[in-house]
Design an enzyme around this catalytic site. Structure first.
Site, mmCIF file in Angstrom:
data_model
loop_
_atom_site.group_PDB
_atom_site.id
_atom_site.type_symbol
_atom_site.label_atom_id
_atom_site.label_comp_id
_atom_site.label_asym_id
_atom_site.label_seq_id
_atom_site.Cartn_x
_atom_site.Cartn_y
_atom_site.Cartn_z
ATOM 1 N N ARG A 1 0.821 -1.214 0.000
ATOM 2 C CA ARG A 1 0.000 0.000 0.000
ATOM 3 C C ARG A 1 0.856 1.266 0.000
ATOM 4 O O ARG A 1 0.439 2.282 -0.555
ATOM 5 C CB ARG A 1 -0.958 -0.021 1.193
ATOM 6 C CG ARG A 1 -2.117 -0.981 0.956
ATOM 7 C CD ARG A 1 -3.062 -1.044 2.110
ATOM 8 N NE ARG A 1 -4.268 -1.780 1.752
ATOM 9 C CZ ARG A 1 -5.128 -2.290 2.615
ATOM 10 N NH1 ARG A 1 -4.923 -2.127 3.910
ATOM 11 N NH2 ARG A 1 -6.191 -2.943 2.205
ATOM 12 N N LYS B 1 -19.524 -16.422 2.494
ATOM 13 C CA LYS B 1 -20.960 -16.216 2.712
ATOM 14 C C LYS B 1 -21.671 -15.512 1.565
ATOM 15 O O LYS B 1 -21.194 -14.509 1.045
ATOM 16 C CB LYS B 1 -21.167 -15.401 3.994
ATOM 17 C CG LYS B 1 -20.740 -16.138 5.248
ATOM 18 C CD LYS B 1 -21.006 -15.298 6.476
ATOM 19 C CE LYS B 1 -20.674 -16.058 7.748
ATOM 20 N NZ LYS B 1 -20.916 -15.234 8.938
ATOM 21 N N GLY C 1 -12.929 -3.882 0.666
ATOM 22 C CA GLY C 1 -14.283 -3.402 0.962
ATOM 23 C C GLY C 1 -14.778 -2.392 -0.060
ATOM 24 O O GLY C 1 -15.936 -2.419 -0.473
#
Length: 396
Positions: free
Chosen positions: A36, A202, A376
Site C-alpha cells: 500500500r 458467505k 471493501g
C-alpha cells in the site's frame, strides 16, 4: 473521469493534504507488507516534483483502547517512507494541536509530513470514522487543496476524506483514478464476454454484488463456501459444508433469475474435519458424505470454470474458491488464478481482499491488468453503490 484529478490542481508552493492508505500489516512494530505504501508513491512523487508541501493522512488498524494506540502508531511507516523516498519524512506524533500546526507551517516546497494515525481521534468517540464535522474542518484548515488517493477507504465517509473534501478544492490521486477507471469500465462498459467470479464464505456478504453482476455480466461463476448455499437451494445434500439456512430462498430466487448465467461447482474436495491434516477426497457435488464438508473446488470444477473463462475479454474476480490458506484446499483458487492469468487480450481485475492476497502469494501480480488495493471499497463498487470518498471530490 468526471472528477478532478491531481493534474487539474495547481499545487506549486501550496500545502496539499493527501489522504493515503497506509493501513499496512505490522508485527512487533515492523511492516510485513508495504504494497500500500508502494501504491501511493506515484502521487507522492508527482507532488514532490511539482514543488508542493505534502501533508499525508492515513489510518492504521482500529483504535479503541490505549493498547490499540501503541500497536497502531504510524511512526514506523514514516521511517520506511523516508527510506523509500530518500529524504526525510517529518512525523507529527499528534493528530491536532500546536505540534502539528508548527510542523505544517515549517514545510518547504517538496517537503513531506505524515500525520499520526487518524483513528487516534476515535479513542474518545468516533470523530474520524464518524466524520465529525469539526475535525474535518480543522484538518482542512491546515492546507490549501486536498487529494484523495486512498481507494481502500473510499466506501467510508470519514473526517479525513469526505470531511476534508467538503472544505477544500479536491481531486483524486493517480491510484484512486486507476482504481475507479478499471472497476468502473469493467462493470459499466465491459468488453464482452464479461465473466465475474465470486468466492468467499458467505452469500450474505455478496448478495448485492451477485444481483448487480447478474444484470451486467455474461456469466457469474460462484465458488468458495458460498456455493454450498446455492447447491442446497438446488436440493443437493451438502453434508457439513458451510450453509446459510436463512439465505436458501434467496439463492433459489437468484438461480431462477440467472438461468444459465450462474455457474456452480460440479465437484468438491471434502474433508472429515476443518483442518489441513484432515482426511480428504474429491467427490461429485451429488455425492458429498453426510459427515464431511466441502473446503475447495474439485478438479472438474476448475476445468469447467477455465472453460467458461477461455473466451472472456473482461474478468472481475473477488473471493477465493476454497480455504486457500490451508495448502490442501488451495488448488481451486490456484487453478482459477492460473486460468485468468493465461488469458490473452483480456482485462483482468482482482477485487482486493483475500483474492488479491492469493494472487500475491502465488506470484501472479504481473499477470493481471489490475489488482485492487481496497477489498471493501471494490466490493461496494461491484454492488453498484456510489463511494462517498469519490462522490465528495470536485467535478471537473
Amino acid at each position: 473521469m468526471a472528477k478532478k484529478t491531481i493534474k487539474d490542481l495547481q499545487v506549486e508552493g501550496k500545502t496539499v493534504l493527501v489522504r493515503v492508505d497506509f493501513n499496512v500489516p505490522m508485527k512487533d512494530g515492523k511492516i510485513t507488507d508495504e504494497n500500500r505504501i508502494q501504491a501511493s508513491l506515484e502521487t507522492i512523487k508527482y507532488l514532490i516534483d511539482h514543488q508542493a508541501k505534502l501533508v499525508l493522512f492515513s489510518h492504521l488498524g482500529k483504535v479503541k483502547t490505549e493498547e490499540d494506540k501503541a500497536k497502531n502508531d504510524l511512526k514506523p511507516v514514516a521511517e520506511r517512507l523516508s527510506q523509500i523516498l530518500g529524504k526525510e519524512v517529518v512525523f507529527s506524533s499528534v493528530t491536532r494541536g500546536q505540534e502539528l500546526e508548527d510542523k505544517v507551517k515549517s514545510l518547504k516546497a517538496g517537503d513531506v509530513l505524515l500525520v499520526q494515525n487518524t483513528r487516534y481521534e476515535d479513542l474518545d468517540g468516533k470523530k474520524e470514522s464518524g466524520n465529525d464535522p469539526e475535525l474535518g474542518k480543522y484538518w482542512a484548515s491546515l492546507g490549501d487543496v486536498f487529494v484523495n488517493d486512498a481507494f481502500g477507504t473510499a466506501h467510508r465517509a470519514h473526517a479525513s476524506n469526505v470531511g476534508i473534501a467538503s472544505h477544500l478544492e479536491s481531486a483524486v490521486g493517480f491510484l484512486m483514478e486507476k482504481e475507479v477507471k478499471f472497476l468502473g469500465d469493467a462493470v459499466d462498459q465491459p468488453v464482452r464476454p464479461f465473466v465475474a467470479i465470486l468466492g468467499g464464505a458467505k452469500v450474505s456478504d455478496k448478495i448485492k454484488v451477485i444481483e448487480n453482476l447478474l444484470d451486467k455480466a455474461d456469466k457469474v461463476i460462484i465458488g468458495g463456501g458460498m456455493a454450498f448455499t446455492f447447491l442446497k437451494a438446488q436440493g443437493k445434500e451438502i453434508g457439513q459444508s458451510l450453509l446459510e439456512e436463512d439465505r436458501i430462498e434467496l439463492a433459489k430466487r437468484l438461480l431462477e433469475q440467472a438461468g444459465d448465467k450462474l455457474i456452480l461447482p460440479v465437484d468438491t474436495t471434502v474433508a472429515d474435519a476443518f483442518s489441513n491434516e484432515a482426511n480428504i477426497k474429491v467427490v461429485s457435488i451429488d455425492d458429498i458424505p453426510a459427515n464431511w464438508q466441502g473446503l475447495d473446488c474439485g478438479p472438474k470444477t476448475v476445468e469447467l470454470f477455465a472453460d467458461v473463462l477461455k473466451d472472456a475479454k473482461t474478468v472481475v474476480w473477488n473471493g477465493p474458491m476454497g480455504v486457500f490458506e490451508m495448502p490442501n484446499f488451495a488448488k481451486g483458487t490456484i487453478g482459477v488464478c492460473q486460468a485468468i492469468a493465461d488469458l490473452e487480450d483480456a482485462t483482468t481485475i482482482v477485487g482486493g481482499g483475500d483474492s488479491a492476497a492469493a494472487v500475491a502469494q502465488l506470484g501472479y501480480e504481473d499477470k493481471f491488468s489490475h489488482i485492487s488495493t481496497g477489498g471493501g471499497a471494490s466490493l461496494t463498487y461491484l454492488e453498484g453503490v456510489d463511494l462517498p470518498g469519490v462522490v465528495s471530490i470536485d467535478d471537473k
